[in-house]
Design an enzyme around this catalytic site. Structure first.
Site, PDB file in Angstrom:
ATOM      1  N   HIS A 311      16.114  -5.309  -5.938  1.00 25.89           N
ATOM      2  CA  HIS A 311      17.353  -4.487  -6.328  1.00 25.89           C
ATOM      3  C   HIS A 311      18.485  -5.087  -5.928  1.00 25.89           C
ATOM      4  CE1 HIS A 311      13.860  -1.984  -7.521  1.00 25.89           C
ATOM      5  NE2 HIS A 311      14.620  -1.789  -8.728  1.00 25.89           N
ATOM      6  N   ASN A 312      19.200  -6.049  -6.332  1.00 17.66           N
ATOM      7  CA  ASN A 312      20.252  -6.748  -5.534  1.00 17.66           C
ATOM      8  C   ASN A 312      21.121  -7.020  -6.878  1.00 17.66           C
ATOM      9  OD1 ASN A 312      19.247  -9.067  -6.835  1.00 17.66           O
ATOM     10  ND2 ASN A 312      18.137  -9.332  -4.893  1.00 17.66           N
ATOM     11  N   PHE A 313      22.367  -7.513  -6.579  1.00 16.68           N
ATOM     12  CA  PHE A 313      23.363  -7.722  -7.560  1.00 16.68           C
ATOM     13  C   PHE A 313      22.748  -8.740  -8.715  1.00 16.68           C
ATOM     14  CE2 PHE A 313      27.254 -10.313  -8.975  1.00 16.68           C
ATOM     15  CZ  PHE A 313      27.748  -9.109  -9.971  1.00 16.68           C
ATOM     16  N   ARG A 314      21.993  -9.864  -8.211  1.00 15.30           N
ATOM     17  CA  ARG A 314      21.445 -10.610  -9.202  1.00 15.30           C
ATOM     18  C   ARG A 314      20.661  -9.987 -10.177  1.00 15.30           C
ATOM     19  NH1 ARG A 314      21.950 -16.120  -8.282  1.00 15.30           N
ATOM     20  NH2 ARG A 314      22.631 -16.666  -6.135  1.00 15.30           N
ATOM     21  N   HIS A 315      19.898  -8.926  -9.746  1.00 14.68           N
ATOM     22  CA  HIS A 315      19.001  -8.271 -10.595  1.00 14.68           C
ATOM     23  C   HIS A 315      20.033  -7.399 -11.613  1.00 14.68           C
ATOM     24  CE1 HIS A 315      16.275  -5.333 -12.633  1.00 14.68           C
ATOM     25  NE2 HIS A 315      16.891  -4.269 -11.871  1.00 14.68           N
ATOM     26  N   ASP A 352      21.343   0.095 -10.949  1.00 16.91           N
ATOM     27  CA  ASP A 352      20.788   0.201  -9.642  1.00 16.91           C
ATOM     28  C   ASP A 352      21.738   0.060  -8.463  1.00 16.91           C
ATOM     29  OD1 ASP A 352      17.998   0.679 -10.083  1.00 16.91           O
ATOM     30  OD2 ASP A 352      17.790  -1.587 -10.724  1.00 16.91           O
TER      31      ASP A 352
END
Length: 559
Positions: A311-315, A352
């Protein structure tokens, strides 16, 4: 690890319906299972287990009076029966029920009438469970060895200041030193730490500050660890943003189903690609948003994502991108207006934001501040909505949009983001299924537009298993690692480790097959009825990936 053939497996079968028990027992014996204990209630099963009887496999009906199969599963979890595969059986295959059983730790879910070929392969669950336990024991042993090694390294690399500090603390603890002298020494130590907190971790600080060669992913993790330990915010990659426009090749790839977000090494480059997606739908012009305002907003969004494995910025980018592809490559946009498209892409970016890497259940069980604020209802999803809209306001993203329209966009964003809560998954699927079975879906119908847009975001959020397999596999590994980190936290707190979150407990193919079969495949099977272009580009890829996971699972079995 001992290996069991069906004739060596002791089965406990629980079903209140006599005919069902007889039929299943006959199938079991025909398949070679010779030692079968059959009872007609969950209470009798618990009595047998409490009396010390041991079983290799438990089959439990879901719909039983007094104590149903779900309640029995919860009781078995409290008895720490993690070494025994528990398979739930039901005459009704409701997605929400299946998900509930698997989430509580069931190894599988069978639908009545149970087929003979399914019964024949039940022994594989026993084999996998024993293999998991062996792997867990090895992992625990390795963890103890690592802990011992860490202690040795810690002692070996104690900095001079730490050595002096330790000596001072020994003196402070001595009974021969006066209270005033102790207070003076403690004041010195406190003053040194407050002024230069990083000095106690010089090696790690050098790593994070690029003074030693280290990959960016490890540096990010170290930065986060120091943030937790020292209370200082790590330097963000977007504190200073010098954005370069994407190349023509990057833009071409962006508009392809095969785009791989992991090929973009610089995360700030993703911010420019996000602007391309919004510009392709003319959204910045339509809503009068300047390039500078939009990039400031995207950079702030990026800053507010944690450095979690999943659950990070790439996601967030990945979900926004899949929404963009469904709109542009699968004709999803023809059912929506500019307001729904704008709200949908914004929701993808924000869905998210500020995710702590610990799920709703963890928030509720630990009584976190977030769980208290949102009364245990869609805790994280509500928080993402709140934090996301604060970023919208703080950056002035909507400052040139009339108030009635901003209210409409905000309403849609809240609706879409809350819809990503998997506990509401079946409800949303049923509503969309009803829409498809009713009158033709119309661009002119506001309710239709909202349902379609919300379903596009849900599809995008669940689409990782439908990417080209190398991409799908890497995302699956990131999900598993984040699960494990939560399991580590639960173990440290003395809590029961959540299903699928104990290290060594859940083989990746098994997790992915369950997720595909019960969550991802049903939603895309519905969506292709409205957007047929998804079948060759997404659904067929998903089914192909499923076969690869099956092969991986079978190859593990052969090892």
């Amino acid at each position: 690890m001992s290996f069991s053939t069906p004739d060596e497996i002791e089965v406990l079968m629980i079903d209140d319906e006599m005919v069902s028990r007889l039929v299943l027992e006959r199938l079991l014996r025909k398949a070679g299972y010779l030692t079968i204990t059959s009872v007609d209630s969950a209470f009798k099963a618990l009595e047998l287990l409490d009396a010390g009887n041991k079983y290799d496999l438990i089959l439990a009906d879901v719909k039983m009076p007094k104590m149903n199969g779900i309640e029995l599963l919860q009781e078995l979890n409290q008895r720490d029966m993690t070494d025994v595969p528990i398979i739930m059986v039901s005459s009704v295959e409701e997605l929400q029920l299946v998900y509930q059983c698997l989430n509580l730790g069931a190894s599988d879910f069978l639908t009545k009438p149970v087929r003979s070929e399914t019964v024949t392969n039940l022994w594989q669950n026993v084999w996998r469970k024993r293999r998991e336990q062996t792997a867990l024991a090895m992992a625990r042993q390795q963890a103890r060895q690592i802990e011992k090694l860490e202690q040795e390294v810690e002692q070996a690399f104690t900095s001079p200041l730490e050595a002096i500090t330790n000596q001072l603390l020994e003196v402070v603890g001595s009974s021969d030193v006066t209270d005033s002298a102790k207070d003076a020494m403690l004041a010195i130590l406190k003053n040194v730490y407050e002024k230069t907190p990083g000095v106690y971790k010089p090696v790690l600080q050098d790593l994070v500050n690029n003074k030693r060669k280290i990959d960016s992913l490890t540096r990010s993790w170290l930065s986060r660890e120091l943030y937790v330990a020292d209370g200082a915010k790590p330097t963000s990659e977007a504190d200073v943003v010098d954005l370069q426009p994407p190349t023509a090749e990057q833009t071409r790839q962006l508009r392809s189903w095969e785009f791989d977000v992991w090929t973009i090494s610089d995360p700030t480059q993703l911010c420019s690609l996000i602007e391309v997606m919004f510009t392709d739908f003319n959204l910045l012009h339509t809503f009068r948003i300047s390039h500078e305002t939009f990039q400031n907003f995207v950079s702030e969004v990026k800053n507010n994502y944690h450095l979690n494995p999943y659950h990070n910025f790439r996601h967030a980018f990945d979900v926004t991108h899949m929404s963009y592809l469904i709109l542009s490559k699968a004709d999803g946009s023809k059912y929506l207006g500019s307001v729904e498209i704008f709200a949908l892409l914004l929701s993808g970016l924000l869905h998210d934001v500020d995710h702590p890497g610990l799920n709703n259940n963890f928030q509720i069980e630990t009584g976190s501040d977030l769980a208290t604020v949102y009364n245990d209802k869609s805790v994280l999803e509500n928080h993402h909505c709140s934090r996301g809209y604060k970023l919208v306001r703080a950056t002035g993203l909507f400052e040139n949009i009339p108030t009635p329209k901003t209210k409409q966009i905000r309403k849609l964003m809240v609706q879409f983001i809350l819809g990503t809560d998997l506990s509401q998954h079946v409800t949303h699927l049923n509503a969309f299924d009803a829409l498809l079975k009713g009158d033709a879906v119309s661009h002119e119908n506001e309710v239709h537009r909202e349902l379609v847009a919300g379903m596009i975001l849900k599809c995008a959020d669940l689409s990782n298993p439908a990417k080209p397999f190398p991409i799908a596999k890497y995302w699956a590994q990131m999900v598993q690692e984040e699960f494990y980190l939560q399991g580590d936290q639960e173990q440290k707190r003395g809590m029961p480790v959540s299903p699928f979150m104990g290290r060594g407990h859940s083989p990746l193919p098994q997790l992915q097959l369950g997720f595909i079969d019960h969550i991802v495949h049903p939603i895309f099977s519905l969506m292709v009825k409205l957007l047929p272009e998804l079948e060759p580009n997404v659904l067929n890829v998903l089914l192909s990936n499923r076969q690869v996971w099956v092969q991986m699972q079978e190859s593990e079995l052969e090892v």
